[in-house]
Design an enzyme around this catalytic site. Sequence first.
Site, PDB file in Angstrom:
ATOM      1  N   ASN A 156      -7.990  32.426  25.369  1.00 54.05           N
ATOM      2  CA  ASN A 156      -7.770  30.985  25.416  1.00 54.05           C
ATOM      3  C   ASN A 156      -7.357  30.309  24.115  1.00 54.05           C
ATOM      4  O   ASN A 156      -6.825  29.215  24.150  1.00 54.05           O
ATOM      5  CB  ASN A 156      -9.035  30.296  25.915  1.00 54.05           C
ATOM      6  CG  ASN A 156      -9.380  30.702  27.332  1.00 54.05           C
ATOM      7  OD1 ASN A 156      -8.553  30.605  28.226  1.00 54.05           O
ATOM      8  ND2 ASN A 156     -10.596  31.181  27.524  1.00 54.05           N
ATOM      9  N   TYR A 157      -7.639  30.911  22.976  1.00 57.93           N
ATOM     10  CA  TYR A 157      -7.453  30.164  21.736  1.00 57.93           C
ATOM     11  C   TYR A 157      -6.522  30.787  20.713  1.00 57.93           C
ATOM     12  O   TYR A 157      -6.089  30.119  19.789  1.00 57.93           O
ATOM     13  CB  TYR A 157      -8.811  29.927  21.075  1.00 57.93           C
ATOM     14  CG  TYR A 157      -9.648  28.931  21.805  1.00 57.93           C
ATOM     15  CD1 TYR A 157      -9.301  27.582  21.781  1.00 57.93           C
ATOM     16  CD2 TYR A 157     -10.750  29.315  22.534  1.00 57.93           C
ATOM     17  CE1 TYR A 157     -10.052  26.647  22.466  1.00 57.93           C
ATOM     18  CE2 TYR A 157     -11.509  28.387  23.224  1.00 57.93           C
ATOM     19  CZ  TYR A 157     -11.153  27.056  23.185  1.00 57.93           C
ATOM     20  OH  TYR A 157     -11.894  26.147  23.862  1.00 57.93           O
TER      21      TYR A 157
END
Length: 615
Positions: free
Chosen positions: A573-574
């Site tokens: 996700n990051y």
Amino acid sequence: MSTKPNHLSEKKPLASKLQQNGSSTSNTNKMKTPVVPNKKANMKNTKQMKKSKFSKSTKVQPGSTDGQRKWTTLVHNGVIFPPPYQPHGIKILYKGKPIDLTPEQEEVATMYAVMKDTDYMQKPKFLENFWNDWRRILGRNHVIQKLDDCDFTPIYEWHQQEKEKKKQMSTEEKKAIKEQKMQQEEKYMWAIVDGVKEKVGNFRVEPPGLFRGRGEHPKMGKLKRRIRPRDITINIGKDAPVPECPIAGESWKEIKHDSTVTWLAFWNDPINPKEFKYVFLAASSSLKGQSDKEKYEKARMLKDYIHNIRAAYTKDFNNKDKDPTKRQIAVATYLIDKLALRAGNEKDEEEADTVGCCTLKVSNVECIPPNMIKFDFLGKDSIRYENTVEVELPVFKAIGQFQAGKGENELLFNALDTSKLNAHLKELMPGLTAKVFRTYNASITLDQQLYEETEEGDVAEKVVVYQKANKQVAIICNHQRTVSKTHDSQILRLTERIETAKQELKELKIDLERAKKGKPPLKGADGKQKRNLSPEAIEKKIASANQKIEKYEMDMTTKEDLKTVALGTSKINYLDPRITVAWCKRHEVPIEKIFNKSLLAKFAWAMDVDPEFRF
DNA sequence: CCTCTCGAATCGGGGTGAGACTA
DNA sequence: CTAGTCTCACCCCGATTCGAGAG
């Protein structure tokens, strides 16, 4: 959501990339059919599509009539429902006597019975909520008037036996069942978006069950009822055939043709009817890939603004005459930037009591002079955030002032909420919101770490460097996992192994000395005579024993280190995948060492990045 | 001593569904 | 606000590795 200028000069249209991608994944999925829609209406669009996507991205300006459109044609087969409940007829006991239940009543009782050995049974809230819902289904006048007098053991035991039976099944039987399930599901797995075959994410309707929230959720134990076709709204292209309803005699709630959204179907959440459950495309789809890329581009943009933003908030919290709102915004922005806190929306009573930056309470922060702040609160998923950090003196003072004169349960940032904060952030950079800082800080950390820490060495060593950087990011983002049940025993066993290996090493060293003098080796710990070996052979053994010890010790430290840190979340996700891909290219690390199959599919859009790419 | 086999332990990945954020 | 999308840890199960014992 405007298209970024640098997208316009994309070398390849996304569609053609995905065609390649589609054909490569189709091998693994044993797909023989080419990526071509079977409906005439879409044949037409397949050809148009490449051209139109190209021209759309080069000519159509954001804000034009079709700026909101996410797709042009959309064909899919709807959703698949869990199998109907099969009554088992096992009777529960009420005050010691067997009780007859209708299949519907039995179904709910079974949901409860199978949770016997979980800690939900200890939670009054869970029991209360369950009883309310079950009682409604039993009817007020049912003989069963108290949950405490019910004995679910017969159902529980039956369930254990069923589980056992399933375990005992031969691999062939298991395979056959799986095969059959796959066959049934195959048609639901794919959608055709603008003529391209794309994977659907969650095409299975959620089965009924008892709601389990995270942490102390007020709704735990409530019955999550079965979803029926009449609950489901389908979204599909205007010319696409309406998916056949998989349950005979029933029909969909509604058919929509909304090309400004990406969902294929939705229904109301039975636990909270104001909320919705959506069926989306899988993460590997072009639609998701595109927005993923946009997310990272936005975070990269922050790099050019961050200097000014930091200067601005530093100025603001230094300026004591400024109105309190401004000062609170400055401090909140500082925390979001420095600690990667989440924004923290308000929540109502119906949800678990967790907080983020804007909803921090006075009791969640403690000022420790001269300039340390201790944070302790439950964040998303009721995961505890516990961290003591050194802050700049003005921030320390400001937080002290925000706390002054307030009760423990009052908001630290009383003049603030996420919309005010985000509105302010948007003035600093177009499209900037609180969550962008998390992405930015995660990715920039990885990028810097990889640049600074990677040294010459073999692939394994480089992978370790990557994992270390990954771990730092996970710590910044507070991505935790529960310590596995077997962690302690694993550590214990490793310690034992190290001990025995060390013991062996000791003996080997003695033997080596003796061998050099032509003496036979000593007896081992077990009292047996060892063989005569040449000094060289013993040296070899010593080397391998040393290596073994080193490896075990490494294993142990990393295991201990990572016991509560989840690395996967940030990777998914990051972390801008282009950082990873470029690093792999520069250092000749095979990308498969870092990304697994699904990440490779998800990040297909990042694979052709320039090796010199910097975040 | 080495290799092979088999069951157990462990790992890893996909799926799931709740939770958070934002236009 | 509501609707829509992104995030996130846990669970389960199949695959892989480990380790003891046989050959």
